[in-house]
Scaffold this active site. Sequence first.
Site, short mmCIF file in Angstrom:
data_model
loop_
_atom_site.label_atom_id
_atom_site.label_comp_id
_atom_site.label_asym_id
_atom_site.label_seq_id
_atom_site.Cartn_x
_atom_site.Cartn_y
_atom_site.Cartn_z
N HIS A 307 -17.84 -11.56 0.44
CA HIS A 307 -18.67 -10.41 1.45
C HIS A 307 -19.47 -11.41 1.06
CE1 HIS A 307 -20.99 -6.58 0.31
NE2 HIS A 307 -19.68 -5.94 1.22
N ASP A 364 -12.38 -4.17 3.40
CA ASP A 364 -11.38 -4.07 5.04
C ASP A 364 -10.38 -4.73 4.93
OD1 ASP A 364 -13.15 -3.16 6.58
OD2 ASP A 364 -14.24 -5.49 6.94
#
Length: 428
Positions: A307, A364
């Site tokens: 991320h 996700d």
Amino acid sequence: MSEFAEITLGGQSYKFPVVTGTENEKAIDISNLRSDTGYITIDRGYKNTGSTQSAITFLDGENGILRYRGYSIEDLAEKSNFLEVAYLLIYGELPTQEQYKNFTYEITTHTLVNEDMKKIFDGFPVNAHPMGVLSSLVCSLSAFYPMPVNPLSDRTYLDLSIVRLLAKMPTIAAWSYKNSQGHAVNYPKNKYSYAENFLHMMFALPVDDYEPDPVVANALDKLFILHADHEQNCSTSTVRLVGSSHATLYSAISASICALWGPLHGGANQKVIEMLERIHQDGGDISKYVDKAKDKDSDFRLMGFGHRVYKNFDPRAKIIKKAADEVLESLGVDDPLLDIAKQLEEIALRDEYFVERKLYPNVDFYSGIIYKALNIPVNMFTVMFAMGRLPGWIAQWLEMRQNREPIGRPRQVYTGANHKEYQSLDKR
Ligand code: ACO
């Protein structure tokens, strides 16, 4: 004197003020850099650039903290519901009972879309990706509701446009799926909650008595909350950038749906499941895929890992992982992909490559497993993300316009050819 940063260019020194946020985040305000010095900054991917000052979402990537308007994501996911969170993000405070009642009533009674929109659906091929259909249809709302929305002067159209977007998004999303199945669409039913209505429009068939399962509806509502905002990510920056030209709210949201679609952003949830399925079909050799992800000659990445801002565990991933366990148990689903995901996470988190680069599972990684358990088709996963992120996009657009932010227009350092004399075609 308050804090400042000093830079020296060509022997001359310049001072720039330091801005401090409410959580003590520090930034150097270089608004006058070019006018004072003639220089600009370069920051590919905006890794160090704050594009705005915002009061909506606080995110501390080092410590895994996420708050909407000051409320922790853990509290909201456990105790609140999606429409309450949408109100909080957009209007800045949790609604009173009266405000909540009116807000949900307005949303429930604006879920129908203009019948002429169905003709647009008819024009898409059946195998069209629902994200492409969703962004097109949301943009087309500008044509069906062309009245200009000025957030500084006209509250009526502003609130109506916000309600229309939130209300019609599940209808458009579910219809884009129905279209991909070649099925007749289902009209919304006002007796249902936001998530139930979406499930009804997705799954009810004229030949049975479908009733949305409350376990599924609650899980969906929680997932929407977890996705509702995430400060200045790629799609949110898109909504602010497009909106900064005073393009319509609908077109700015449509642009952000397109930005979300990419596999490095929201499109990752579909890619995670495809990756887990690939590992499963390939005999479940997880190490082989971890090695592939580490190989710099291969383009393969572990989807759902890493991320831009979380360099510790993504707090949303923690909540989703727990929810995935609960939902699968409560629905009695035994999914081998969940086991592969858990093993993959375990191996990657011990591996030096991932540890060194602080690559943790992101939101996700587990969301696709829940969507799959809820029977949401894989090509709809990113659409689910878009439905959840909608209130955040609206809130960020509204804040940008209300703060009278200037049009977004970065600069560049030119690296092309110097001036060349034009030679006419007959001389070449
Ligand atoms: N698998 C393997 N290696 C990775 C991964 C991954 N998933 N993610 C990052 N890396 C490596 C990079 O190769 C790079 O290594 P290097 O320093 O040896 O060159 C290092 O980690 C840093 O990666 P960057 O790409 O520079 O990090 P950036 O912040 O630009 O990208 C991103 C973040 C796009 C999320 C990236 O981690 C990625 O592609 N992840 C997979 C896709 C994904 O899950 N996206 C969803 C993000 S969450 C969201 O948007 C909703």
